[in-house]
Design an enzyme around this catalytic site. Structure first.
Site, PDB file in Angstrom:
ATOM      1  N   HIS A 147     -10.376   7.466  -1.722  1.00 43.94           N
ATOM      2  CA  HIS A 147      -9.737   6.793  -2.900  1.00 43.94           C
ATOM      3  C   HIS A 147      -8.896   5.485  -2.444  1.00 43.94           C
ATOM      4  O   HIS A 147      -8.297   4.726  -3.247  1.00 43.94           O
ATOM      5  CB  HIS A 147      -8.733   7.886  -3.693  1.00 43.94           C
ATOM      6  CG  HIS A 147      -9.217   8.789  -4.536  1.00 43.94           C
ATOM      7  ND1 HIS A 147      -9.373   9.069  -5.656  1.00 43.94           N
ATOM      8  CD2 HIS A 147     -10.129   9.900  -3.883  1.00 43.94           C
ATOM      9  CE1 HIS A 147      -9.988  10.062  -5.977  1.00 43.94           C
ATOM     10  NE2 HIS A 147     -10.383  10.308  -5.069  1.00 43.94           N
ATOM     11  N   ASP A 173      -4.623  -2.366  -2.091  1.00 47.50           N
ATOM     12  CA  ASP A 173      -4.676  -1.106  -3.001  1.00 47.50           C
ATOM     13  C   ASP A 173      -6.165  -0.600  -3.120  1.00 47.50           C
ATOM     14  O   ASP A 173      -6.948  -1.631  -3.203  1.00 47.50           O
ATOM     15  CB  ASP A 173      -4.234  -1.392  -4.240  1.00 47.50           C
ATOM     16  CG  ASP A 173      -3.722  -0.224  -4.994  1.00 47.50           C
ATOM     17  OD1 ASP A 173      -3.903   0.962  -4.518  1.00 47.50           O
ATOM     18  OD2 ASP A 173      -2.793  -0.393  -5.605  1.00 47.50           O
TER      19      ASP A 173
HETATM   20  C1  G6P Z   1      -2.677   8.060  -3.623  1.00 49.73           C
HETATM   21  C2  G6P Z   1      -3.758   8.870  -2.646  1.00 49.73           C
HETATM   22  C3  G6P Z   1      -3.703  10.386  -3.400  1.00 49.73           C
HETATM   23  C4  G6P Z   1      -2.289  10.753  -3.699  1.00 49.73           C
HETATM   24  C5  G6P Z   1      -1.626   9.706  -4.420  1.00 49.73           C
HETATM   25  C6  G6P Z   1      -0.085  10.502  -4.514  1.00 49.73           C
HETATM   26  O1  G6P Z   1      -3.179   7.546  -4.765  1.00 49.73           O
HETATM   27  O2  G6P Z   1      -4.811   8.108  -2.847  1.00 49.73           O
HETATM   28  O3  G6P Z   1      -4.458  11.006  -2.863  1.00 49.73           O
HETATM   29  O4  G6P Z   1      -2.154  12.022  -4.225  1.00 49.73           O
HETATM   30  O5  G6P Z   1      -1.625   8.647  -3.580  1.00 49.73           O
HETATM   31  O6  G6P Z   1       0.475  10.601  -3.139  1.00 49.73           O
HETATM   32  P1  G6P Z   1       1.113  11.834  -2.624  1.00 49.73           P
HETATM   33  O7  G6P Z   1       1.493  11.796  -1.259  1.00 49.73           O
HETATM   34  O8  G6P Z   1       2.070  12.364  -3.578  1.00 49.73           O
HETATM   35  O9  G6P Z   1      -0.169  12.940  -2.847  1.00 49.73           O
END
Ligand code: G6P
Length: 492
Positions: free
Chosen positions: A175, A383
């Site tokens: 992602h 990003d």
């Molecule tokens: C990004 C990553 C996700 C992640 C999100 C929130 O979008 O690609 O995999 O879940 O950030 O971050 P966190 O550390 O809270 O999961």
């Protein structure tokens, strides 16, 4: 390593009965606050909505972490999807999640905006936790199942799972950005990560540049050969491609026309003092998002008088994120000091220049904010995609509004009619904001219309369908030694 055609004959000790196993670091739900008793709520948007239509009628298991340290008592299922929790101990939380995932990989994959840490204990935890995820997926998958692994936390899972379950088809989607080789080769475990990913049958990235970065690194650091789109490794063919993720555009547009959301958008404008122009930023509070640069640019526009309260107002939503990491805490401190300075200098009694909210916002409130904003500022320093940009466009059902978008967001490849800026270039951001303020409404509409066509045509359902159907496609090239394209063999 097994060849594609050997899989059925060889079989394996199939662990479970799921047709499809989805693996991501976080499960699609979190513990809600409020009543105090255990109560799990779905996380909004993203993967769950993307997958719901393609999951219908199939037996699906989602493997992931609850977001809490230790054993959490999770519900058995969510929206018809069976859940398998992967617990993290306190030490693993520190070393795997905060450490390797977010102190090593996150900054390394985002242009090294912060210096990545390369702690050996973090790497050991990454290997151990990836193995636990692979074991859980192997236990859940039925014979010949499809397994879809998500994101940077789990890059070793494809090869670990292949060793356990050669009969399953494995897809991996990243992602976030995948960095150029000059940065990636800093990683002491660079070959292990690439080999981990090469365990997949299909590796998906957000943009073609990431595909090229990965393929070049795979040829350089491992025995992989082949062209960017199809690599050969250990007798298997691995497809590599760009699958830009998207949003549920129809759902956002529908919500944006609901009377309650429209009413709320009017209220927001009224509460802001009925300004001529509302500029909006919505980000997780992350150092990759360029919020500070953006606020500095705004400060300069207030200073020169291009912007002035009460006619012009900015709203910045900064969703709390990863607060256990010092980089994030420092980012918050710096940003809040800066917002305070700008407001101290340019607000008036009853008229704040920058309305800053450090909180997460429910989906309908967010859509009301999109409706209330004349200009959306999405200016990350790097990003993978940025779905806020796509959501803003989907919410602008009357085709008004302007999107100022960083050229370093994956979304910039598709949203060509946005006003593209280099987020490091404050003069450039200022020019872009001056430009959209003066933009002829007919021209603004035509830009927004073309942006809307892009997000309507390629929504999250199309994304999930495209990835899963590419994953099902049988290998085009037979196994065994074949036509090998050049190999870059330095620096193994
Ligand atoms: C990004 C990553 C996700 C992640 C999100 C929130 O979008 O690609 O995999 O879940 O950030 O971050 P966190 O550390 O809270 O999961």
């Amino acid at each position: 390593m097994l060849c594609e055609r050997d899989r059925d004959a060889t079989g394996s000790s199939a662990g479970g009965s799921a047709d499809l196993v989805v693996i991501s670091n976080r499960l699609p739900l979190r513990r809600g606050s409020g009543s105090g008793e255990a109560q799990w709520v779905g996380t909004t948007g993203g993967l769950v909505s993307a997958l719901t239509p393609v999951l219908r009628g199939r037996s699906v298991v989602w493997v992931g972490w609850s977001g809490e340290v230790g054993d959490a008592e999770l519900p058995d299922s969510y929206e018809g999807i069976a859940l398998r929790g992967v617990p993290l101990s306190g030490e693993e939380y520190d070393d795997f999640y905060v450490g390797f995932a977010n102190r090593t990989l996150w900054p390394l994959y985002h242009d090294g905006i912060r210096t990545p840490g390369f702690e050996r204990s973090w790497w050991a935890a990454y290997v151990a936790v990836n193995r636990r995820y692979a074991d859980a997926a192997a236990a859940a998958a039925g014979p010949g199942a499809t397994v879809w692994v998500h994101d940077y936390h789990l890059q070793l899972v494809p090869m670990m799972l292949r060793a356990l379950r050669p009969d399953v088809r494995i897809g991996f989607f990243l992602h976030i950005p995948f960095p150029p080789q000059e940065l990636f080769v800093q990683l002491p475990w660079r070959r292990e990560i690439i080999e981990g990913l090469l365990g997949a049958d299909l590796i998906g990235f957000q943009v073609p540049g990431a595909v090229a970065n990965f393929a070049r690194l795979a040829r350089r650091l491992t025995d992989a050969t082949g062209a960017d789109g199809v690599l050969r490794y250990e007798g298997r063919e691995i497809r590599v491609g760009a699958f830009p993720i998207s949003i549920d555009a129809a759902d956002i547009s529908a919500r944006a026309t609901s009377p309650a959301v429209v009413k709320r958008a009017h209220e927001i404008r009224r509460d802001l003092g009925d300004p001529d122009l509302v500029l909006l930023g919505v980000d997780r509070l992350d150092y990759t998002k360029g919020i500070e640069h953006r606020v500095r640019a705004m400060s300069e526009l207030f200073a020169e008088g291009t912007l002035a309260t009460p006619r012009h107002v900015m709203v910045q939503i900064a969703v709390p994120s990863r607060e256990q990491d010092t980089h994030y805490r420092h980012e918050r401190e710096r940003l809040e000091r800066l917002v305070g300075e700008v407001n101290g200098a340019y607000s008036q009694i009853g008229h704040t220049a920058i309305h800053y909210l450090h909180q997460s916002v429910p989906t309908d409130e967010l859509i009301a904010l999109y409706l209330a904003a004349d200009v959306m500022l999405v200016t990350p320093l790097r990003d993978g995609m940025n779905l806020v940009a796509k959501e803003y466009v989907a919410a602008r059902v009357d085709s008004t509004g302007s999107l100022v978008l960083s050229e370093f967001a994956g979304a910039a490849r598709e949203l060509r009619s946005a006003v593209l800026v280099n987020p490091h270039d404050l003069d450039g951001i200022n020019d872009a904001i001056r430009m959209v303020i003066d933009l002829d409404p007919a021209r603004a509409r035509s830009r927004m219309r073309s942006l809307r066509r892009v997000v309507q045509r390629h929504d999250v359902y199309a994304w999930a369908r495209e990835f899963l159907s590419a994953l099902q496609r049988p290998a085009a090239v037979p196994c065994g030694p074949g036509a090998e394209v050049g190999r870059d063999a330095e620096d193994r």
